[in-house]
Design an enzyme around this catalytic site. Structure first.
Site, mmCIF file in Angstrom:
data_model
loop_
_atom_site.group_PDB
_atom_site.id
_atom_site.type_symbol
_atom_site.label_atom_id
_atom_site.label_comp_id
_atom_site.label_asym_id
_atom_site.label_seq_id
_atom_site.Cartn_x
_atom_site.Cartn_y
_atom_site.Cartn_z
ATOM 1 N N ASP A 99 -1.644 4.437 -6.190
ATOM 2 C CA ASP A 99 -0.211 4.332 -5.927
ATOM 3 C C ASP A 99 0.560 5.492 -6.548
ATOM 4 O OD1 ASP A 99 0.807 1.400 -4.783
ATOM 5 O OD2 ASP A 99 -1.223 1.401 -5.577
ATOM 6 N N GLY A 133 0.845 -1.182 0.000
ATOM 7 C CA GLY A 133 0.000 0.000 0.000
ATOM 8 C C GLY A 133 0.883 1.235 0.000
ATOM 9 N N GLN A 156 -5.948 -9.031 -2.488
ATOM 10 C CA GLN A 156 -5.879 -8.100 -1.359
ATOM 11 C C GLN A 156 -7.261 -7.703 -0.853
ATOM 12 O OE1 GLN A 156 -4.195 -7.715 -4.291
ATOM 13 N NE2 GLN A 156 -2.273 -6.613 -4.016
#
Length: 353
Positions: free
Chosen positions: A243, A51, A202
């Site tokens: 991201d 993350g 995830q």
């Protein structure tokens, strides 16, 4: 509604960093002790910690751990070796811009701090702790701004998210899942739908686990069910993390996010990106300049000990895709929610290293 069992994936304790080993969740809750920079680099690379914001926090501590290992009292020699530490950490995950932001902040702090090498090391540790604490407050602000721009009707919302952008992906509250948490606390959340998020799952493993810890109602769906759920009127808004975000609002997030954005657009469902200001890379004009990490093909062809594919096939395993800005309703930061076209105008001057 109050938060219970809040999760903190990166913790400084005494002389070490404790990381929740996210590769073992949800079946096993385990902590990993990190004492050395090389161990932190390996933890980032192997996704023990993952993350973008959490990677940034971990990298900041990694910079301190690397600094602690440098055995010299000469300032110039120390700074040269610290650049080598930074190089090691930069090589771990090329897409997550928070990694580079945190490393550069630590380097800049070292360069600008006067005093002995021992004093520099103390300041670097305090800077890493500050980055850690600031991220929690940043995510809480993102959560509240996100809540403010969600649809006003229905009164109880059904939100879809992709991958994990929760406490596990940050210092302890979450970006996209921070919006979910704020919505839950405001008693405006009916349910969150979590895409499982192939190939590393995830959403199924991490987002679902976080929600269960706090009593947030969650339903896991496979990635290819999102269109069906939207068609049946089961989703009121989509909230995802990021991201890296280009200056024009193009957004790199976990592979499959672009597909969700296209589906949301087709069904006239708002699509929000939640991310701290540090995730916006104003040095690149659009998403075509974002490097896309490719990962081990074993993530595709193998689950545990089970091989899914026949011998002789080829694999392509990009970890991220880029969602064009025109598919994004708003980008939610700690400074507010902005249309992609507003990013440079509203936020560029606020981004400092």
């Amino acid at each position: 509604m109050s938060l219970q069992n809040q999760v903190f994936p990166v913790i400084w304790q005494a002389d070490r960093v404790l990381l929740i080993d996210q590769t073992r969740l949800p079946n096993e809750y385990a902590l990993v002790d990190i004492h050395r920079c090389d161990d932190m680099a390996e933890a980032i690379k192997t996704m023990i910690v993952r993350g973008a914001p959490a990677i940034g926090v971990a990298a900041a501590y990694g910079m301190y751990l690397g600094a602690r290992e440098i055995e010299t009292s000469d300032r110039d020699r120390f700074l040269t070796h610290l650049e080598d530490v930074a190089k090691t950490l930069r090589a771990t995950r090329p897409t997550a811009v928070n990694l580079f932001w945190a490393i550069e902040r630590m380097l800049k702090t070292a360069r600008q701090t006067l005093g002995s090498v021992d004093y520099l090391k103390e300041v670097l540790l305090e800077t890493a702790k500050t980055i850690n604490a600031d991220d929690i407050e940043t995510c809480k602000a993102i959560g509240d701004y996100g809540l403010s721009v969600l649809p006003s009707t229905p009164g109880k919302l059904r939100l879809l998210t992709h991958c994990n952008a929760g406490a596990l992906a940050t210092a302890g509250y979450g970006t996209a899942l921070g919006v979910v948490r704020s919505t839950w606390q405001a008693d405006r959340l009916e349910r969150v739908y979590a895409d499982e998020t192939r190939p590393r799952l995830q959403g199924a493993k991490l987002t679902a686990w976080e929600c269960v810890q706090e009593g947030i109602p969650v339903t896991v769906i496979t990635d290819n069910m999102a269109a069906h759920c939207m068609q049946r009127g089961m989703i009121d808004a989509v909230v995802v993390g990021a991201d890296r975000i280009a200056a024009n609002g193009d957004t790199a997030n976990k592979i499959g996010t672009y597909s969700v954005a296209l589906i949301a657009k087709a069904h006239k469902i708002p699509f929000f990106v939640a991310a701290p200001l540090s995730t916006i890379d104003f040095k690149i004009s659009d998403g075509s300049q974002i490097p896309i990490e490719e990962r081990d093909p074993a993530e595709i062809y193998q689950v545990g000990e089970t091989i899914l594919c026949p011998p002789g096939v080829d694999y392509y395993n990009p970890a991220f895709d880029v969602t064009p800005a025109e598919l994004v309703t708003a980008i939610v930061t700690e400074h507010g929610a902005f249309a992609p076209s507003q990013l440079h105008l509203e936020l560029y001057s606020k981004q400092v290293v």
